[in-house]
Design a protein around this motif. Structure first.
Motif, PDB file in Angstrom:
ATOM      1  N   PRO A  23      52.352  49.083  37.233  1.00  0.00           N
ATOM      2  CA  PRO A  23      53.569  48.725  37.944  1.00  0.00           C
ATOM      3  C   PRO A  23      53.576  47.016  38.020  1.00  0.00           C
ATOM      4  CG  PRO A  23      52.182  49.499  39.501  1.00  0.00           C
ATOM      5  CD  PRO A  23      51.605  49.956  37.977  1.00  0.00           C
ATOM      6  N   ALA A  24      54.723  46.617  38.906  1.00  0.00           N
ATOM      7  CA  ALA A  24      54.681  45.389  39.071  1.00  0.00           C
ATOM      8  C   ALA A  24      53.571  44.784  40.367  1.00  0.00           C
ATOM      9  CB  ALA A  24      56.186  44.850  39.519  1.00  0.00           C
ATOM     10  N   ALA A  25      52.492  44.626  39.708  1.00  0.00           N
ATOM     11  CA  ALA A  25      51.255  44.511  40.733  1.00  0.00           C
ATOM     12  C   ALA A  25      51.188  42.983  41.050  1.00  0.00           C
ATOM     13  CB  ALA A  25      50.134  45.001  40.217  1.00  0.00           C
ATOM     14  N   GLU A  26      50.632  42.636  42.190  1.00  0.00           N
ATOM     15  CA  GLU A  26      50.418  41.644  42.880  1.00  0.00           C
ATOM     16  C   GLU A  26      49.063  40.893  42.487  1.00  0.00           C
ATOM     17  OE1 GLU A  26      51.132  41.363  47.117  1.00  0.00           O
ATOM     18  OE2 GLU A  26      53.302  41.878  46.665  1.00  0.00           O
ATOM     19  N   ASP A  27      48.082  41.913  42.149  1.00  0.00           N
ATOM     20  CA  ASP A  27      46.761  41.405  42.013  1.00  0.00           C
ATOM     21  C   ASP A  27      46.326  41.695  40.650  1.00  0.00           C
ATOM     22  OD1 ASP A  27      46.668  40.322  44.698  1.00  0.00           O
ATOM     23  OD2 ASP A  27      45.932  42.037  45.245  1.00  0.00           O
ATOM     24  N   LEU A  29      43.886  43.964  38.163  1.00  0.00           N
ATOM     25  CA  LEU A  29      43.056  44.859  38.310  1.00  0.00           C
ATOM     26  C   LEU A  29      41.502  44.785  38.081  1.00  0.00           C
ATOM     27  CD1 LEU A  29      45.361  47.834  36.969  1.00  0.00           C
ATOM     28  CD2 LEU A  29      45.164  47.114  39.359  1.00  0.00           C
ATOM     29  N   ASN A  30      41.336  43.681  37.320  1.00  0.00           N
ATOM     30  CA  ASN A  30      39.917  43.446  36.810  1.00  0.00           C
ATOM     31  C   ASN A  30      39.347  42.426  37.894  1.00  0.00           C
ATOM     32  OD1 ASN A  30      37.610  43.395  34.839  1.00  0.00           O
ATOM     33  ND2 ASN A  30      38.572  41.141  34.725  1.00  0.00           N
ATOM     34  N   CYS A  31      39.966  41.423  38.287  1.00  0.00           N
ATOM     35  CA  CYS A  31      39.334  40.533  39.405  1.00  0.00           C
ATOM     36  C   CYS A  31      39.910  40.387  40.440  1.00  0.00           C
ATOM     37  CB  CYS A  31      39.178  39.114  38.496  1.00  0.00           C
ATOM     38  SG  CYS A  31      40.747  38.380  38.283  1.00  0.00           S
ATOM     39  N   GLY A  32      41.097  40.920  40.681  1.00  0.00           N
ATOM     40  CA  GLY A  32      41.779  40.862  41.885  1.00  0.00           C
ATOM     41  C   GLY A  32      42.351  39.876  42.125  1.00  0.00           C
ATOM     42  N   ALA A  33      42.508  38.829  41.292  1.00  0.00           N
ATOM     43  CA  ALA A  33      43.245  37.500  41.439  1.00  0.00           C
ATOM     44  C   ALA A  33      44.817  37.635  41.366  1.00  0.00           C
ATOM     45  CB  ALA A  33      42.998  36.608  40.457  1.00  0.00           C
ATOM     46  N   PRO A  34      45.331  37.042  42.543  1.00  0.00           N
ATOM     47  CA  PRO A  34      46.982  37.231  42.567  1.00  0.00           C
ATOM     48  C   PRO A  34      47.675  36.693  41.210  1.00  0.00           C
ATOM     49  CG  PRO A  34      46.168  35.403  43.705  1.00  0.00           C
ATOM     50  CD  PRO A  34      45.028  36.107  43.371  1.00  0.00           C
TER      51      PRO A  34
END
Length: 310
Positions: A23-27, A29-34
């Motif tokens: 989905p339209a994620a904010e972070d 999924l690999n490193c958690g960066a925005p």
């Protein structure tokens, strides 16, 4: 009473709870960066794709081959230069142009392994062809004789092992191989070619540095380090293995190897080291003579080791 589960941290959503399409994620999924909006194709922090989905079968094939085997990849560019522009691949490597070509050691190992495999499959050496390359063998009735030259002989005469003009420790090793019946001895001869090829690949790998050393000696004063001559040696041997593989084609045969190897070697040396044609020819002949002696000795050692000591 069950304890309430802690809420997952941002970017740490359990795998089972994630949808099959990203989905339209904010972070990331690999490193958690925005991630910026609109969402980019790749994460600016780690470089991973932001749209994560189950891999397809085609992607697995692409991961296996990668750019190395792709049509526009490094392998085909490297082979084109190696085959049709002798010495150019070495010159580009020494000039620092390395990213788009297969590295010399990897190229040599790949081509030599494939060629040796093709030789085993397409041109297996027969007992009468391969074994006679290092000895003269024959059977007459109950007598099996191997003539090693200079009066040194060993064999079986009416079931009795004999060994003439050879060191005692050699005779002991030979007896372990020859003190058998004629059928068992024939089976030993039949297995010799495969053992020879398995050891010959290792021997050739060890001979490449010797070729580089000889090349460095005859081209002294060129201002090149030994490792740079080693790059040239790896490329030359890679072509030689390709020529051997091509010689397995019935149309071409061994004539292709006899013509292509010296012509390619001369052109490669001329491009890499420069100089006039006469100096290049003389240096190439000197290297060929010295390296030929090394090859002959190495083949004899490998052949004897494969049959008598393996």
């Amino acid at each position: 009473m069950q304890e309430p589960q802690a809420a997952p941290e941002p970017g740490q959503t359990p795998l089972a709870a994630r949808p099959s399409t990203q989905p339209a994620a904010e972070d990331c999924l690999n490193c958690g960066a925005p991630l910026a909006l609109p969402r980019p194709r790749f994460c600016g922090a780690c470089g991973q794709e932001t749209l994560v989905r189950p891999p397809t079968l085609g992607e697995f094939v692409q991961q296996f081959g990668g750019a190395y085997f792709s049509t526009e990849g490094a392998l085909w560019r490297t082979l084109a230069l190696l085959l049709f522009r002798p010495g150019e691949l070495t010159c580009r490597y020494l000039a620092g142009r390395r990213k788009h070509y297969v590295l010399p050691l990897r190229l040599y190992i790949t081509i030599s392994l494939v060629t040796l495999l093709l030789v085993r499959v397409a041109a297996p050496m027969s007992v009468n062809g391969g074994a006679e390359a290092i000895s003269k063998a024959g059977e007459t009735g109950d007598v099996t004789v191997i003539d090693l030259g200079n009066g040194s002989r060993t064999g079986i005469d009416n079931g009795r092992f004999y060994c003439e003009k050879l060191p005692p420790w050699v005779c002991t090793r030979l007896q372990a191989r020859l003190d058998v019946d004629a059928k068992s001895f024939a089976r030993e001869l039949a297995r010799w070619p495969e053992r020879f090829l398995s050891h010959w690949g290792t021997a050739m790998f060890l001979l490449v540095p010797i070729f580089a050393l000889l090349t460095m000696l005859v081209h002294a004063g060129r201002g090149l380090r030994y490792t740079e001559h080693l790059v040239y040696a790896l490329h030359v041997h890679s072509f030689w293995f390709l020529a051997i593989a091509a010689s397995l084609v019935p149309v071409a045969g061994s004539a292709l190897v006899l013509v292509a190897m010296p012509v390619h070697g001369y052109a490669a040396a001329r491009r890499v080291y420069g100089g006039g044609w006469l100096g290049t020819v003389l240096r190439a002949l000197l290297v060929a003579m010295l390296y030929g002696i090394v090859l002959a000795v190495a083949m004899g050692v490998v052949a004897l080791w494969s049959f008598f000591f393996n």
